[in-house]
Design an enzyme around this catalytic site. Structure first.
Site, PDB file in Angstrom:
ATOM      1  N   SER A  64       0.699  -1.315  -0.275  1.00  0.00           N
ATOM      2  CA  SER A  64       0.485   0.107  -0.111  1.00  0.00           C
ATOM      3  C   SER A  64       1.047   1.272  -0.317  1.00  0.00           C
ATOM      4  O   SER A  64       2.047   0.868   0.551  1.00  0.00           O
ATOM      5  CB  SER A  64      -0.823  -0.646   1.467  1.00  0.00           C
ATOM      6  OG  SER A  64      -2.047  -1.199   1.166  1.00  0.00           O
TER       7      SER A  64
HETATM    8  N1  SAM Z   1      -0.769  -4.604   3.971  1.00  0.00           N
HETATM    9  C1  SAM Z   1       1.082  -5.414   2.586  1.00  0.00           C
HETATM   10  C2  SAM Z   1       1.704  -4.450   3.198  1.00  0.00           C
HETATM   11  O1  SAM Z   1       2.362  -3.987   3.783  1.00  0.00           O
HETATM   12  O2  SAM Z   1       2.277  -5.257   2.053  1.00  0.00           O
HETATM   13  C3  SAM Z   1      -0.322  -4.903   1.013  1.00  0.00           C
HETATM   14  C4  SAM Z   1      -1.444  -6.274   1.877  1.00  0.00           C
HETATM   15  S1  SAM Z   1      -2.455  -5.988  -0.056  1.00  0.00           S
HETATM   16  C5  SAM Z   1      -2.493  -4.079  -0.546  1.00  0.00           C
HETATM   17  C6  SAM Z   1      -3.369  -6.796   0.126  1.00  0.00           C
HETATM   18  C7  SAM Z   1      -3.107  -7.968   0.469  1.00  0.00           C
HETATM   19  O3  SAM Z   1      -3.983  -8.883   1.288  1.00  0.00           O
HETATM   20  C8  SAM Z   1      -2.804  -9.300  -0.138  1.00  0.00           C
HETATM   21  O4  SAM Z   1      -1.327  -9.279  -0.389  1.00  0.00           O
HETATM   22  C9  SAM Z   1      -2.973  -9.967  -0.750  1.00  0.00           C
HETATM   23  O5  SAM Z   1      -3.433 -11.595  -1.212  1.00  0.00           O
HETATM   24  C10 SAM Z   1      -3.950 -10.454   0.656  1.00  0.00           C
HETATM   25  N2  SAM Z   1      -5.386 -11.445   1.215  1.00  0.00           N
HETATM   26  C11 SAM Z   1      -6.476 -11.737  -0.146  1.00  0.00           C
HETATM   27  N3  SAM Z   1      -7.011 -11.808   0.643  1.00  0.00           N
HETATM   28  C12 SAM Z   1      -7.000 -12.106   1.414  1.00  0.00           C
HETATM   29  C13 SAM Z   1      -7.463 -13.188   2.400  1.00  0.00           C
HETATM   30  N4  SAM Z   1      -8.749 -13.968   2.474  1.00  0.00           N
HETATM   31  N5  SAM Z   1      -6.561 -13.506   3.387  1.00  0.00           N
HETATM   32  C14 SAM Z   1      -5.395 -12.998   3.643  1.00  0.00           C
HETATM   33  N6  SAM Z   1      -4.937 -12.530   2.411  1.00  0.00           N
HETATM   34  C15 SAM Z   1      -5.718 -11.855   1.836  1.00  0.00           C
END
Ligand code: SAM
Length: 225
Positions: A64
């Site tokens: 993000s």
């Molecule tokens: N917080 C992260 C960082 O600091 O880099 C960025 C997160 S990114 C915007 C969103 C993440 O949520 C992705 O890596 C995606 O694979 C994950 N995601 C989506 N659905 C999910 C789920 N049900 N459980 C765990 N992770 C999930």
């Protein structure tokens, strides 16, 4: 050869985030000055680490933008010694920021559980957290975080960094009383950042914060695909 002075760049970004009012507290400022964002992006993007923009981390996902990390971290209001659950580990950067807040000296007992559905990204985050010495304060789990991580519940704070169609019931159940959760909720293309608070009696209050755009939360209590 890398000629960028990342420390200078980091300070410049923090000053900018403070100026715009995204960073408001000393705890969040300290964490942002400490965690090296360049260690949480793919090697070819290191030179862009201190631009205030999301960056691709592979598998269609992003780290993000720093201002969004700052806004969410300020809204979450995590404190020293607390237990935090992050849903959506991605690069591990947000988890490191939170670890720096709940356990700055590695003695405070605070801990971050972070859950990621894509195993390769969980591995990427683990390596980043190892290299930056946060791995003892962050536990990385592979799984569907839309159902939370009941094994370690309740959590003082829960942060969801992917967009949900509604607030997952499991996450509400896994909040401590009192506790707080920050989560983007809306359609697949635009959401509102919600602050969900559970009081001492377990009563829930939801406040709307800002509009935002996140990648989808995919899972049983998220989007189906
Ligand atoms: N917080 C992260 C960082 O600091 O880099 C960025 C997160 S990114 C915007 C969103 C993440 O949520 C992705 O890596 C995606 O694979 C994950 N995601 C989506 N659905 C999910 C789920 N049900 N459980 C765990 N992770 C999930």
């Amino acid at each position: 050869m890398e000629s960028i002075n990342f420390e200078v760049e980091r300070k410049r970004l923090v000053d900018q985030l403070k100026l715009y009012g995204y960073i408001r507290t000393r705890e969040v400022e300290r964490a942002f000055l400490k965690v090296p964002r360049e260690e949480f992006v793919p090697p070819d993007l290191r030179k862009k680490a201190y631009l205030d923009t999301p960056l691709p981390i592979g598998h269609g996902q992003t780290i993000s933008a720093p201002h969004m990390v700052a806004i969410m971290t300020e809204l979450l209001g995590a404190r020293i010694g607390e237990k935090v659950l992050e849903v959506g580990t991605g690069s591990g950067y947000q988890a490191a920021i939170l670890a720096e807040i709940v356990n700055p000296d590695r003695k405070a007992g605070g801990i971050v559980y972070t859950i990621e559905r894509i195993p390769q990204l969980a591995e990427f985050a683990k390596k980043n957290l190892e290299r930056t010495s946060y791995i003892n304060r962050v536990v990385v789990i592979v799984g569907d975080g839309s159902k939370g991580y009941p094994k370690e519940a309740p959590y003082d704070k829960i942060i969801v960094t992917a967009a949900a169609p509604r607030v997952p019931r499991s996450l509400l159940e896994q909040m401590r009383s009192p506790g707080r959760m920050v989560i983007p909720v809306g359609t697949r293309y635009e959401q509102t950042l919600l602050v969900v608070e559970k009081d001492l009696e377990g009563k829930i209050r939801i406040t709307e914060s800002i509009p935002c755009v996140f990648v989808p939360l995919i899972g049983e209590e998220g989007w189906k695909d």
